[in-house]
Design a protein around this motif. Structure first.
Motif, PDB file in Angstrom:
ATOM      1  N   LYS A   1       0.550  12.522  13.795  1.00 20.48           N
ATOM      2  CA  LYS A   1      -0.540  13.446  14.145  1.00 20.48           C
ATOM      3  C   LYS A   1      -1.025  13.271  15.577  1.00 20.48           C
ATOM      4  O   LYS A   1      -1.155  14.239  16.323  1.00 20.48           O
ATOM      5  CB  LYS A   1      -1.705  13.252  13.173  1.00 20.48           C
ATOM      6  CG  LYS A   1      -2.819  14.269  13.315  1.00 20.48           C
ATOM      7  CD  LYS A   1      -3.932  13.978  12.299  1.00 20.48           C
ATOM      8  CE  LYS A   1      -3.409  14.036  10.872  1.00 20.48           C
ATOM      9  NZ  LYS A   1      -4.485  13.751   9.893  1.00 20.48           N
TER      10      LYS A   1
ATOM     11  N   THR B  96       6.440   4.643   8.581  1.00 24.85           N
ATOM     12  CA  THR B  96       6.747   5.172   7.251  1.00 24.85           C
ATOM     13  C   THR B  96       8.213   5.567   7.206  1.00 24.85           C
ATOM     14  O   THR B  96       8.904   5.557   8.228  1.00 24.85           O
ATOM     15  CB  THR B  96       5.847   6.364   6.886  1.00 24.85           C
ATOM     16  OG1 THR B  96       5.930   6.613   5.482  1.00 24.85           O
ATOM     17  CG2 THR B  96       6.249   7.634   7.644  1.00 24.85           C
TER      18      THR B  96
ATOM     19  N   PRO C 228       1.724   1.835  13.143  1.00 24.14           N
ATOM     20  CA  PRO C 228       1.944   2.739  12.001  1.00 24.14           C
ATOM     21  C   PRO C 228       3.429   2.995  11.769  1.00 24.14           C
ATOM     22  O   PRO C 228       4.196   3.151  12.716  1.00 24.14           O
ATOM     23  CB  PRO C 228       1.223   4.022  12.426  1.00 24.14           C
ATOM     24  CG  PRO C 228       0.249   3.608  13.478  1.00 24.14           C
ATOM     25  CD  PRO C 228       0.900   2.462  14.196  1.00 24.14           C
TER      26      PRO C 228
ATOM     27  N   ARG D  62       0.849  -1.187   0.000  1.00 24.35           N
ATOM     28  CA  ARG D  62       0.000   0.000   0.000  1.00 24.35           C
ATOM     29  C   ARG D  62       0.884   1.236   0.000  1.00 24.35           C
ATOM     30  O   ARG D  62       2.046   1.184   0.396  1.00 24.35           O
ATOM     31  CB  ARG D  62      -0.914   0.010   1.234  1.00 24.35           C
ATOM     32  CG  ARG D  62      -1.826  -1.185   1.322  1.00 24.35           C
ATOM     33  CD  ARG D  62      -2.866  -1.034   2.399  1.00 24.35           C
ATOM     34  NE  ARG D  62      -2.290  -0.659   3.683  1.00 24.35           N
ATOM     35  CZ  ARG D  62      -2.826  -0.984   4.854  1.00 24.35           C
ATOM     36  NH1 ARG D  62      -3.922  -1.693   4.883  1.00 24.35           N
ATOM     37  NH2 ARG D  62      -2.276  -0.603   5.980  1.00 24.35           N
ATOM     38  N   ASP D  63       0.329   2.352  -0.425  1.00 29.08           N
ATOM     39  CA  ASP D  63       1.074   3.603  -0.365  1.00 29.08           C
ATOM     40  C   ASP D  63       1.373   3.947   1.087  1.00 29.08           C
ATOM     41  O   ASP D  63       0.504   3.808   1.960  1.00 29.08           O
ATOM     42  CB  ASP D  63       0.259   4.743  -0.993  1.00 29.08           C
ATOM     43  CG  ASP D  63       0.110   4.580  -2.500  1.00 29.08           C
ATOM     44  OD1 ASP D  63       0.959   3.888  -3.091  1.00 29.08           O
ATOM     45  OD2 ASP D  63      -0.852   5.135  -3.059  1.00 29.08           O
ATOM     46  N   LEU D  64       2.595   4.398   1.344  1.00 28.34           N
ATOM     47  CA  LEU D  64       2.973   4.747   2.705  1.00 28.34           C
ATOM     48  C   LEU D  64       2.405   6.112   3.082  1.00 28.34           C
ATOM     49  O   LEU D  64       2.359   7.026   2.249  1.00 28.34           O
ATOM     50  CB  LEU D  64       4.497   4.771   2.843  1.00 28.34           C
ATOM     51  CG  LEU D  64       5.200   3.414   2.780  1.00 28.34           C
ATOM     52  CD1 LEU D  64       6.715   3.616   2.807  1.00 28.34           C
ATOM     53  CD2 LEU D  64       4.770   2.533   3.943  1.00 28.34           C
ATOM     54  N   PRO D  65       1.995   6.282   4.346  1.00 31.51           N
ATOM     55  CA  PRO D  65       1.508   7.596   4.797  1.00 31.51           C
ATOM     56  C   PRO D  65       2.668   8.567   4.943  1.00 31.51           C
ATOM     57  O   PRO D  65       3.835   8.186   4.914  1.00 31.51           O
ATOM     58  CB  PRO D  65       0.862   7.280   6.154  1.00 31.51           C
ATOM     59  CG  PRO D  65       1.586   6.047   6.626  1.00 31.51           C
ATOM     60  CD  PRO D  65       1.924   5.263   5.399  1.00 31.51           C
ATOM     61  N   SER D  66       2.346   9.822   5.113  1.00 27.11           N
ATOM     62  CA  SER D  66       3.366  10.843   5.339  1.00 27.11           C
ATOM     63  C   SER D  66       3.817  10.825   6.790  1.00 27.11           C
ATOM     64  O   SER D  66       3.125  10.284   7.665  1.00 27.11           O
ATOM     65  CB  SER D  66       2.824  12.229   4.990  1.00 27.11           C
ATOM     66  OG  SER D  66       1.811  12.599   5.919  1.00 27.11           O
TER      67      SER D  66
ATOM     68  N   ASP E  86       1.169  12.542   8.907  1.00 29.11           N
ATOM     69  CA  ASP E  86       0.003  11.713   9.223  1.00 29.11           C
ATOM     70  C   ASP E  86       0.319  10.697  10.321  1.00 29.11           C
ATOM     71  O   ASP E  86      -0.487  10.461  11.221  1.00 29.11           O
ATOM     72  CB  ASP E  86      -0.480  10.978   7.977  1.00 29.11           C
ATOM     73  CG  ASP E  86      -1.190  11.900   6.992  1.00 29.11           C
ATOM     74  OD1 ASP E  86      -1.605  12.999   7.414  1.00 29.11           O
ATOM     75  OD2 ASP E  86      -1.299  11.531   5.814  1.00 29.11           O
ATOM     76  N   ILE E  87       1.514  10.106  10.238  1.00 30.40           N
ATOM     77  CA  ILE E  87       1.925   9.113  11.237  1.00 30.40           C
ATOM     78  C   ILE E  87       2.008   9.736  12.625  1.00 30.40           C
ATOM     79  O   ILE E  87       1.648   9.123  13.635  1.00 30.40           O
ATOM     80  CB  ILE E  87       3.293   8.513  10.851  1.00 30.40           C
ATOM     81  CG1 ILE E  87       3.159   7.529   9.693  1.00 30.40           C
ATOM     82  CG2 ILE E  87       3.954   7.828  12.046  1.00 30.40           C
ATOM     83  CD1 ILE E  87       2.530   6.214  10.061  1.00 30.40           C
TER      84      ILE E  87
END
Length: 239
Positions: free
Chosen positions: A83, A143, A141, A73-77, A80-81
């Motif tokens: 937050k 990234t 989570p 899957r696309d990794l979050p920023s 976002d991680i």
């Protein structure tokens, strides 16, 4: 794609929303631990062979008799991680997949909210890393810092902008105790661990708000990074 090994790891990946593409299973395991898992994905191809054939095909001994190719899957920023996180682990150039997996398992178990990796780290979805982590890479989570964000300078500045105080785990005599009240009082902490052998680069240590060394006895000078991570996460992850 990435390869998940063992029914437990595959199940945790599936629970986290990763989609299987195909299964590779030892004959005798079709009616054992993996049977229930395979029944959940009736439309997914299942390839099977005897153990000796699988070893020749994969190049390693299958300890749990099942592999699954799954879609990434696309990794979050980073934003976002981080937050809603209060305690995060930062891994700097940790390249050994066994250590990556063990660190993720400790991070998930010992109250870390997220894991961030510099671009020089081993891929957490590498087969051995996911297996050693017991699938916790799919539960906590994580990234990478973007390759355009230079580490440590720009990366550390990004952490500060998100409200984190930084802790360098390093063998320095000017460090503070890992149980120092000042650390527990911090609202947000980023615990930074370095590569096996070399540890953190000097620029990272210099740029951190705190330097922490784990007290040791019997003239032992250091711990493996995975063991050190468990000690640090247990002590600094207390809320």
């Amino acid at each position: 794609l990435f390869i998940a090994e063992s029914p437990k790891v595959i199940q945790r990946a599936a629970n986290a929303g990763y989609q299987p593409v195909s299964f590779l299973v030892q004959h005798k395991d079709l009616e054992k631990e993996g049977k229930e898992l395979l029944q959940k994905f009736p439309g997914i191809p299942v390839y099977t062979a005897d153990y000796e054939v699988l070893v020749k095909l994969t190049g390693f001994a299958l300890t749990r008799g099942m592999l699954c190719a799954m879609t990434r899957r696309d990794l979050p920023s980073v934003e976002d991680i981080c937050k809603n996180a209060r305690r995060i682990a930062i891994l700097e150039n940790v390249v050994n997949p066994t250590n990556i997996g063990a660190i993720f398992r400790s991070a998930a178990a010992l109250h870390m909210d997220a894991v961030l990796l510099t671009p020089g780290c081993c891929d957490p979805l590498y087969r051995r890393a996911t297996r050693v982590s017991m699938g916790t890479v799919f539960q906590i989570p994580w990234t990478y810092f973007h390759k355009k964000v230079s580490w440590p300078e720009a990366g550390m500045e990004q952490l500060r902008s998100l409200g984190f105080k930084t802790v360098a785990m390093a063998l320095r005599n000017d460090s503070i105790s890992i149980d120092a009240p000042a650390l527990q009082a911090e609202e947000k902490l980023a615990i930074i661990l370095g590569a096996e052998g070399d540890g953190l680069v000097d620029a990272t240590i210099t740029g951190c708000d705190y330097t922490v060394k784990i007290p040791m006895s019997h003239e032992v000078d250091s711990l493996n990074v995975a063991a050190a991570s468990a000690v640090a996460f247990w002590e600094l992850g207390k809320r």
